[in-house]
Design an enzyme around this catalytic site. Sequence first.
Site, PDB file in Angstrom:
ATOM      1  N   THR A  32       0.844  -1.184   0.000  1.00  0.00           N
ATOM      2  CA  THR A  32       0.000   0.000   0.000  1.00  0.00           C
ATOM      3  C   THR A  32       0.884   1.240   0.000  1.00  0.00           C
ATOM      4  O   THR A  32       2.081   1.158   0.279  1.00  0.00           O
ATOM      5  CB  THR A  32      -0.969  -0.005   1.207  1.00  0.00           C
ATOM      6  N   CYS A  37      -2.271   8.277   6.493  1.00  0.00           N
ATOM      7  CA  CYS A  37      -2.927   7.024   6.872  1.00  0.00           C
ATOM      8  C   CYS A  37      -1.972   6.128   7.650  1.00  0.00           C
ATOM      9  O   CYS A  37      -0.767   6.326   7.632  1.00  0.00           O
ATOM     10  CB  CYS A  37      -3.383   6.253   5.639  1.00  0.00           C
ATOM     11  N   HIS A  54      -5.408  -0.648   6.142  1.00  0.00           N
ATOM     12  CA  HIS A  54      -5.031   0.712   5.741  1.00  0.00           C
ATOM     13  C   HIS A  54      -6.204   1.600   6.138  1.00  0.00           C
ATOM     14  O   HIS A  54      -7.278   1.488   5.568  1.00  0.00           O
ATOM     15  CB  HIS A  54      -4.811   0.740   4.229  1.00  0.00           C
TER      16      HIS A  54
END
Length: 191
Positions: A32, A37, A54
């Site tokens: 990712t 985040c 995530h």
Amino acid sequence: MQKSIDPAEGIMTVKILPGEFYVTKDNERIETILGSCIAACVRDPIAGLGGMNHFMLPVDKKASGAGELSDANRYGNYAMENLVNALLSKGARRERLEFKLFGGGRIMASMTNIGWYNIGFAFDYIYTEGFKIVAQDIGDVYPRKVIYYPNSGRARVRRLNKMHNESLAAQENQYIHNIESKPVEGDVELF
């Protein structure tokens, strides 16, 4: 979520986006891209089982105890519980879970410091639940690409240069706008 065979390594690569998580026992890698985040990589080393989530925001302050999986996972309180529950349902043992945390960067000075709130939530969750953190690369000003190998527990992190910050910040702002206007619905139990 996208799946494809990585040509260099010859293994399945699963790319997750904000609000998603993936659990596997297979020889796969999960990757990712993070700005503010957080991604938690969680593994039971004995069961050879692990996964990654995530999430974009720490908690759903309007939580009623229910949420559609994809929408609810935009919040850390759902994303962590759903990842842990998925691991436990596939044979992991709670007392053996190891956490690696990544992200929470302040990638644009003009943005709010949501990354620090995300980091604070993640640490609070892990310590409250009695889990252990074995590695981390959090905070600072960098976006990151994270590649996680659940079978071995190996994680690779590449800090991305600042030229990626503006497009990543724009994507995060758009995602926050979209999720704040969409209600959380469905059947997810938090405990």
